[in-house]
Design a protein around this motif. Structure first.
Motif, PDB file in Angstrom:
ATOM      1  N   LEU A 156      19.469   2.630   4.523  1.00 59.29           N
ATOM      2  CA  LEU A 156      18.785   3.874   4.155  1.00 59.29           C
ATOM      3  C   LEU A 156      17.597   3.611   3.223  1.00 59.29           C
ATOM      4  CD1 LEU A 156      21.882   6.205   3.732  1.00 59.29           C
ATOM      5  CD2 LEU A 156      20.043   6.475   5.422  1.00 59.29           C
ATOM      6  N   VAL A 157      17.725   2.634   2.341  1.00 65.73           N
ATOM      7  CA  VAL A 157      16.604   2.289   1.451  1.00 65.73           C
ATOM      8  C   VAL A 157      15.385   1.904   2.300  1.00 65.73           C
ATOM      9  CG1 VAL A 157      15.781   0.617  -0.287  1.00 65.73           C
ATOM     10  CG2 VAL A 157      18.041   1.675  -0.554  1.00 65.73           C
TER      11      VAL A 157
ATOM     12  N   LYS B  21      10.142   5.905   5.675  1.00 68.13           N
ATOM     13  CA  LYS B  21       9.547   6.311   6.962  1.00 68.13           C
ATOM     14  C   LYS B  21       9.753   7.812   7.185  1.00 68.13           C
ATOM     15  CE  LYS B  21      10.722   1.817   8.829  1.00 68.13           C
ATOM     16  NZ  LYS B  21      11.831   1.141   9.504  1.00 68.13           N
ATOM     17  N   MET B  22      10.935   8.300   6.804  1.00 72.52           N
ATOM     18  CA  MET B  22      11.225   9.737   6.958  1.00 72.52           C
ATOM     19  C   MET B  22      10.347  10.547   6.012  1.00 72.52           C
ATOM     20  SD  MET B  22      13.491  10.088   9.298  1.00 72.52           S
ATOM     21  CE  MET B  22      13.027   8.616  10.181  1.00 72.52           C
ATOM     22  N   GLN B  23      10.173  10.027   4.805  1.00 69.07           N
ATOM     23  CA  GLN B  23       9.342  10.717   3.810  1.00 69.07           C
ATOM     24  C   GLN B  23       7.902  10.836   4.330  1.00 69.07           C
ATOM     25  OE1 GLN B  23       8.705   8.595   0.115  1.00 69.07           O
ATOM     26  NE2 GLN B  23       8.384  10.485  -1.031  1.00 69.07           N
ATOM     27  N   LYS B  24       7.382   9.748   4.888  1.00 74.37           N
ATOM     28  CA  LYS B  24       6.020   9.716   5.420  1.00 74.37           C
ATOM     29  C   LYS B  24       5.872  10.678   6.605  1.00 74.37           C
ATOM     30  CE  LYS B  24       2.511   6.290   6.471  1.00 74.37           C
ATOM     31  NZ  LYS B  24       2.366   5.544   7.712  1.00 74.37           N
TER      32      LYS B  24
ATOM     33  N   GLY C 212      11.983  11.605  -1.078  1.00 72.27           N
ATOM     34  CA  GLY C 212      11.580  10.594  -2.074  1.00 72.27           C
ATOM     35  C   GLY C 212      12.571  10.502  -3.223  1.00 72.27           C
ATOM     36  N   ASP C 213      13.012  11.666  -3.707  1.00 70.23           N
ATOM     37  CA  ASP C 213      14.000  11.683  -4.807  1.00 70.23           C
ATOM     38  C   ASP C 213      15.315  11.054  -4.354  1.00 70.23           C
ATOM     39  OD1 ASP C 213      12.175  12.972  -6.377  1.00 70.23           O
ATOM     40  OD2 ASP C 213      13.105  14.961  -6.242  1.00 70.23           O
ATOM     41  N   HIS C 214      15.705  11.367  -3.118  1.00 74.02           N
ATOM     42  CA  HIS C 214      16.976  10.812  -2.640  1.00 74.02           C
ATOM     43  C   HIS C 214      16.868   9.305  -2.376  1.00 74.02           C
ATOM     44  CE1 HIS C 214      21.104  11.206  -1.700  1.00 74.02           C
ATOM     45  NE2 HIS C 214      20.965  10.713  -0.484  1.00 74.02           N
TER      46      HIS C 214
ATOM     47  N   HIS D 281      22.699   4.108  -5.698  1.00 66.16           N
ATOM     48  CA  HIS D 281      23.975   3.985  -4.967  1.00 66.16           C
ATOM     49  C   HIS D 281      24.234   2.525  -4.613  1.00 66.16           C
ATOM     50  CE1 HIS D 281      23.451   8.446  -3.579  1.00 66.16           C
ATOM     51  NE2 HIS D 281      23.550   8.298  -4.894  1.00 66.16           N
ATOM     52  N   VAL D 282      23.163   1.821  -4.210  1.00 65.53           N
ATOM     53  CA  VAL D 282      23.287   0.393  -3.883  1.00 65.53           C
ATOM     54  C   VAL D 282      23.752  -0.370  -5.128  1.00 65.53           C
ATOM     55  CG1 VAL D 282      21.989  -1.701  -3.251  1.00 65.53           C
ATOM     56  CG2 VAL D 282      21.600   0.423  -1.982  1.00 65.53           C
TER      57      VAL D 282
END
Ligand SMILES: [Fe+2]
Ligand SMILES: [Fe+2]
Length: 191
Positions: free
Chosen positions: A50-51, A56-59, A71-73, A80-81
């Motif tokens: 996910l990191v 890519k999802m944010q963009k 971005g915050d998540h 979490h990592v």
């Protein structure tokens, strides 16, 4: 004598199950520990994937609100990592991931959704929200189970860390629901 033999037999049969159940308990504890470590490796791989995927999802997102939330998540996901690395450390193990087929599939579907939708549209945002909520629900169930296992085994420090992440995943999920509702409302108002 029959009476004393019966008494002796009864005493021995009442002692034996106690010894047996202690051994069985130890075996089942070590099996739970193995299961816990396997689940830990799975979610560690998933969080690290996910990191890489979230930027890519944010963009790809359209609204500033969704870009900010993703971005915050992403920042929370990095935490979490490191929490998982702390738990590996508590268990005296090196942090290693084991490929999570489910998360790989969820990320692939998210990327497909982005490819299938037009840039700068609310439909694309809806698609990203749906994919992100599927991811959150996977994480919520994984962390809930890990926390329960940690509690059962008496690893309360690990359980506390897992609980913190679990709460953040739940919060991220609720926030996505709020964004989804405002996205649909804005789109309806514009029509
Ligand atoms: Fe996470
Ligand atoms: Fe998450």
């Amino acid at each position: 004598m029959p009476t004393s033999r019966t008494t002796a037999k009864t005493a021995s049969t009442t002692r034996k199950p106690t010894r047996k159940s202690n051994t069985a308990e130890q075996m089942s504890n070590s099996k739970f520990h193995e299961l816990f470590m396997e689940e830990l490796k799975d979610i560690y791989w998933a969080e690290k994937a996910l990191v890489k995927a979230l930027p890519k999802m944010q963009k790809a997102a359209t609204s500033e609100e969704l870009k900010t939330a993703v971005g915050d998540h992403l920042e929370q996901t990095k935490t979490h990592v490191s929490r998982l690395e702390d738990i590996f450390d508590m268990m005296g193990k090196r942090a290693v991931g084991k490929k999570c087929e489910a998360m790989e599939g969820l990320i692939a579907e998210a990327q497909q959704g982005v490819e299938d939708t037009e840039e700068d549209t609310m439909v694309r945002d809806a698609c990203i929200i749906i994919a992100a909520q599927k991811v959150e629900h996977y994480e919520i169930s994984a962390y809930g189970s890990l926390r329960t296992l940690a509690n059962v085994m008496g690893h309360s420090d690990a359980a506390d860390l897992l609980e913190q992440t679990l709460e953040e995943e739940k919060h991220a999920d609720s926030l996505l629901t709020e964004i989804a509702e405002s996205t649909v409302n804005e789109e309806a108002a514009a029509e």
